[in-house]
Design a protein around this motif. Structure first.
Motif, PDB file in Angstrom:
ATOM      1  N   VAL A  73     148.140   5.421 -63.430  1.00 53.95           N
ATOM      2  CA  VAL A  73     148.178   5.106 -64.865  1.00 53.95           C
ATOM      3  C   VAL A  73     147.754   3.655 -65.073  1.00 53.95           C
ATOM      4  O   VAL A  73     148.129   2.780 -64.287  1.00 53.95           O
ATOM      5  N   PHE A  74     146.964   3.420 -66.117  1.00 47.77           N
ATOM      6  CA  PHE A  74     146.559   2.053 -66.474  1.00 47.77           C
ATOM      7  C   PHE A  74     147.103   1.728 -67.868  1.00 47.77           C
ATOM      8  O   PHE A  74     146.889   2.483 -68.814  1.00 47.77           O
ATOM      9  N   ILE A  75     147.835   0.635 -67.951  1.00 44.05           N
ATOM     10  CA  ILE A  75     148.442   0.233 -69.227  1.00 44.05           C
ATOM     11  C   ILE A  75     147.869  -1.127 -69.600  1.00 44.05           C
ATOM     12  O   ILE A  75     148.217  -2.143 -68.989  1.00 44.05           O
ATOM     13  N   PRO A  76     146.940  -1.172 -70.555  1.00 45.88           N
ATOM     14  CA  PRO A  76     146.302  -2.450 -70.887  1.00 45.88           C
ATOM     15  C   PRO A  76     147.221  -3.340 -71.707  1.00 45.88           C
ATOM     16  O   PRO A  76     148.312  -2.924 -72.088  1.00 45.88           O
ATOM     17  N   ALA A  77     146.751  -4.542 -72.000  1.00 49.41           N
ATOM     18  CA  ALA A  77     147.550  -5.499 -72.768  1.00 49.41           C
ATOM     19  C   ALA A  77     148.023  -4.864 -74.062  1.00 49.41           C
ATOM     20  O   ALA A  77     147.324  -4.089 -74.686  1.00 49.41           O
ATOM     21  N   SER A  78     149.241  -5.193 -74.458  1.00 52.08           N
ATOM     22  CA  SER A  78     149.741  -4.691 -75.740  1.00 52.08           C
ATOM     23  C   SER A  78     150.541  -5.813 -76.370  1.00 52.08           C
ATOM     24  O   SER A  78     150.758  -6.855 -75.759  1.00 52.08           O
ATOM     25  N   VAL A  79     150.968  -5.592 -77.578  1.00 51.19           N
ATOM     26  CA  VAL A  79     151.763  -6.633 -78.225  1.00 51.19           C
ATOM     27  C   VAL A  79     153.119  -6.698 -77.527  1.00 51.19           C
ATOM     28  O   VAL A  79     153.828  -5.709 -77.428  1.00 51.19           O
ATOM     29  N   GLY A  80     153.428  -7.838 -76.999  1.00 55.49           N
ATOM     30  CA  GLY A  80     154.652  -7.978 -76.225  1.00 55.49           C
ATOM     31  C   GLY A  80     155.827  -8.368 -77.102  1.00 55.49           C
ATOM     32  O   GLY A  80     155.766  -8.274 -78.330  1.00 55.49           O
ATOM     33  N   LEU A  81     156.866  -8.816 -76.476  1.00 55.41           N
ATOM     34  CA  LEU A  81     158.054  -9.225 -77.201  1.00 55.41           C
ATOM     35  C   LEU A  81     157.716 -10.377 -78.140  1.00 55.41           C
ATOM     36  O   LEU A  81     156.803 -11.141 -77.896  1.00 55.41           O
ATOM     37  N   LYS A  82     158.414 -10.507 -79.192  1.00 50.76           N
ATOM     38  CA  LYS A  82     158.253 -11.557 -80.201  1.00 50.76           C
ATOM     39  C   LYS A  82     156.849 -11.532 -80.807  1.00 50.76           C
ATOM     40  O   LYS A  82     156.327 -12.557 -81.242  1.00 50.76           O
ATOM     41  N   GLY A  83     156.187 -10.372 -80.773  1.00 51.01           N
ATOM     42  CA  GLY A  83     154.893 -10.222 -81.424  1.00 51.01           C
ATOM     43  C   GLY A  83     153.743 -10.922 -80.722  1.00 51.01           C
ATOM     44  O   GLY A  83     152.619 -10.919 -81.197  1.00 51.01           O
ATOM     45  N   LYS A  84     154.012 -11.527 -79.581  1.00 51.06           N
ATOM     46  CA  LYS A  84     152.933 -12.225 -78.863  1.00 51.06           C
ATOM     47  C   LYS A  84     152.046 -11.208 -78.160  1.00 51.06           C
ATOM     48  O   LYS A  84     152.550 -10.239 -77.595  1.00 51.06           O
ATOM     49  N   GLN A  85     150.723 -11.478 -78.167  1.00 43.54           N
ATOM     50  CA  GLN A  85     149.815 -10.587 -77.452  1.00 43.54           C
ATOM     51  C   GLN A  85     150.031 -10.775 -75.951  1.00 43.54           C
ATOM     52  O   GLN A  85     149.959 -11.889 -75.445  1.00 43.54           O
ATOM     53  N   SER A  86     150.325  -9.692 -75.264  1.00 39.17           N
ATOM     54  CA  SER A  86     150.520  -9.805 -73.822  1.00 39.17           C
ATOM     55  C   SER A  86     149.165  -9.687 -73.131  1.00 39.17           C
ATOM     56  O   SER A  86     148.285  -8.958 -73.577  1.00 39.17           O
ATOM     57  N   THR A  87     149.002 -10.442 -72.061  1.00 46.66           N
ATOM     58  CA  THR A  87     147.739 -10.344 -71.322  1.00 46.66           C
ATOM     59  C   THR A  87     147.911  -9.459 -70.095  1.00 46.66           C
ATOM     60  O   THR A  87     147.048  -9.395 -69.240  1.00 46.66           O
ATOM     61  N   ARG A  88     149.032  -8.784 -70.016  1.00 42.97           N
ATOM     62  CA  ARG A  88     149.311  -7.931 -68.869  1.00 42.97           C
ATOM     63  C   ARG A  88     148.415  -6.710 -68.844  1.00 42.97           C
ATOM     64  O   ARG A  88     148.272  -6.017 -69.843  1.00 42.97           O
ATOM     65  N   LYS A  89     147.846  -6.468 -67.700  1.00 45.43           N
ATOM     66  CA  LYS A  89     147.113  -5.217 -67.491  1.00 45.43           C
ATOM     67  C   LYS A  89     147.738  -4.558 -66.279  1.00 45.43           C
ATOM     68  O   LYS A  89     147.532  -5.006 -65.148  1.00 45.43           O
ATOM     69  N   THR A  90     148.511  -3.555 -66.550  1.00 46.79           N
ATOM     70  CA  THR A  90     149.364  -2.980 -65.519  1.00 46.79           C
ATOM     71  C   THR A  90     148.773  -1.699 -64.960  1.00 46.79           C
ATOM     72  O   THR A  90     148.266  -0.864 -65.705  1.00 46.79           O
ATOM     73  N   ILE A  91     148.877  -1.560 -63.654  1.00 52.55           N
ATOM     74  CA  ILE A  91     148.515  -0.284 -63.030  1.00 52.55           C
ATOM     75  C   ILE A  91     149.782   0.286 -62.397  1.00 52.55           C
ATOM     76  O   ILE A  91     150.578  -0.439 -61.805  1.00 52.55           O
TER      77      ILE A  91
END
Ligand code: SAH
Ligand code: SF4
Length: 372
Positions: A103-121
């Motif tokens: 599964v690939f989970i691209p960046a999403s809006v993280g906590l406190k509305g900040k854009q997360s740069t996480r790209k998770t596999i």
């Protein structure tokens, strides 16, 4: 019947299964200069070539030898579920006709509305799983085999290529029990965290386990600061015994002793994963006990409403009940998350796509439909 390689030639192996030190030994035995090792790794992990012949700065005879003896990534991409920019699930065919999911989970809006740069596999570590947790699709048809380190790394290379995005976070939460495949897991971890390899910070690597206590102690010796997640899913032996057979072998006391041992080796907080299943483990008494256990370990708690699995009758509790459960844990001062997004079929835990595919091809019999 799975086709096997009938050739009398030794079966080539994948270069993806080697660490820098492994390849240094292999090249030294061949009389190759050490700097060739670095060049080889650069082609694989920096240039991301798909054919050994592309290693143009290696001498022709070395290239020929490597091509005759090794291959790179042999995962075949079969199917994708989900649209680009959202969570996507990929089905890969292995050399022996088996299947795994990633599964690939691209960046999403993280906590406190900040854009997360996480790209998770989220990678798989085995085909199937021997641990047979009652709620999980991965264990429904039993265990087939361990994935090699190369097949674990292959999932990462394939997904980065398909998604055209670099991965910076990896979780071993796909199909299988990673700690039951410890040798290949640690080899893959070396490649993932190696500066010459994937070069992903160890703090961005999480290994999840259903609670193999002795292996937790062994993995604690891995030198880099990787993270650990525990699939707890029951705060008492009584509840855990009902849904996770591993608990009979390593009950909560033994598991938590191993987790305290882990804490003496690693600074990062352990995550306790807790799926909420209606009428099974969602009693609010469990929330209070869970909070106590998390506090004793200084752990985080991730609550996940159950995703429906075809063939199983378990259900997620109502949203308000999930919130009530979370509030009890959080009120004890525990860092607690509750994923309230609708599960949908993509976010559902791994194992379902592969189960469908292998059942339709007659590789495995349709799993028994049961909830008890
Ligand atoms: N075997 C390891 C690694 C797999 S992680 C482990 O169990 O930790 C997969 C995670 O998804 C586990 O926490 C598992 O309990 C969870 N899971 C399995 N089936 C699920 C479902 N139907 N809905 C939500 N989570 C599920
Ligand atoms: Fe295996 Fe983990 Fe699923 Fe249990 S939850 S059956 S250990 S993959």
């Amino acid at each position: 019947m799975i086709e096997t390689n009938q050739s009398t030639q030794p079966k080539p192996s994948s270069l993806l299964g080697y660490s820098l030190a492994d390849l240094e030994t292999i090249y030294a035995e061949m009389g190759e200069k050490p700097y060739r090792v670095k060049q080889t790794m650069e082609w694989i992990y920096k240039q991301r070539i798909s054919d050994i012949e592309e290693m143009s700065n290696l001498p022709a005879n070395l290239r020929k030898h490597l091509s005759d003896t090794y291959y790179l990534n042999d995962l075949q991409h079969i199917e994708t579920k989900g649209a680009a920019d959202t969570t996507r699930k990929f089905l890969f065919r292995l050399h022996d006709g088996r299947y795994v999911e990633t599964v690939f989970i691209p960046a999403s809006v993280g906590l406190k509305g900040k854009q997360s740069t996480r790209k998770t596999i989220c990678v798989s570590s085995q085909v199937g799983c021997a641990y047979g947790c009652k709620f999980c699709a991965s264990g429904l048809a039993g265990f087939t085999r361990n994935l090699t380190a190369a097949e674990i790394i292959g999932q990462m290379l394939s997904v980065e290529k398909i998604a055209e995005q670099p991965i910076n976070n990896i979780v071993f939460m796909g199909m299988g029990e990673p700690l039951a495949n410890l040798t290949n897991l640690t080899k893959a971890l070396e490649v993932i965290t190696g500066h010459w390899g994937f070069n992903i910070g160890a703090r961005s690597v999480t290994v999840s386990t259903s609670g193999l206590a002795p292996q937790i102690r062994k993995l604690a010796e891995f030198p880099a600061p990787i993270r650990l997640a525990i699939s707890l899913h029951g705060a008492t032996d009584e509840v855990r015994d009902l849904i996770m057979p591993i608990n009979k072998k390593y009950p909560i006391k033994e598991l938590f002793d191993a987790l305290h041992y882990w804490r003496t080796h690693k600074k990062q907080k352990i995550s306790l994963e807790y799926i909420l299943i209606e009428g099974v483990n969602d009693d609010l008494d469990q929330a209070a006990i869970l909070a106590k256990r998390a506090k004793g370990l200084n752990a985080k708690v991730n609550l996940i409403p159950y995703n429906t699995v075809e063939g199983l009758n378990w259900k997620r509790p109502s949203e308000s009940h999930c919130i009530a459960f979370r509030d009890i844990v959080a009120a004890a001062g525990i860092n607690t998350t509750l994923r309230l997004e609708k599960g949908g079929d993509i976010n559902a835990a791994c194992g379902q796509l592969r189960l469908k595919k292998e059942t339709s091809e007659g590789i495995i019999k349709a799993p028994v439909k049961t909830t008890s």
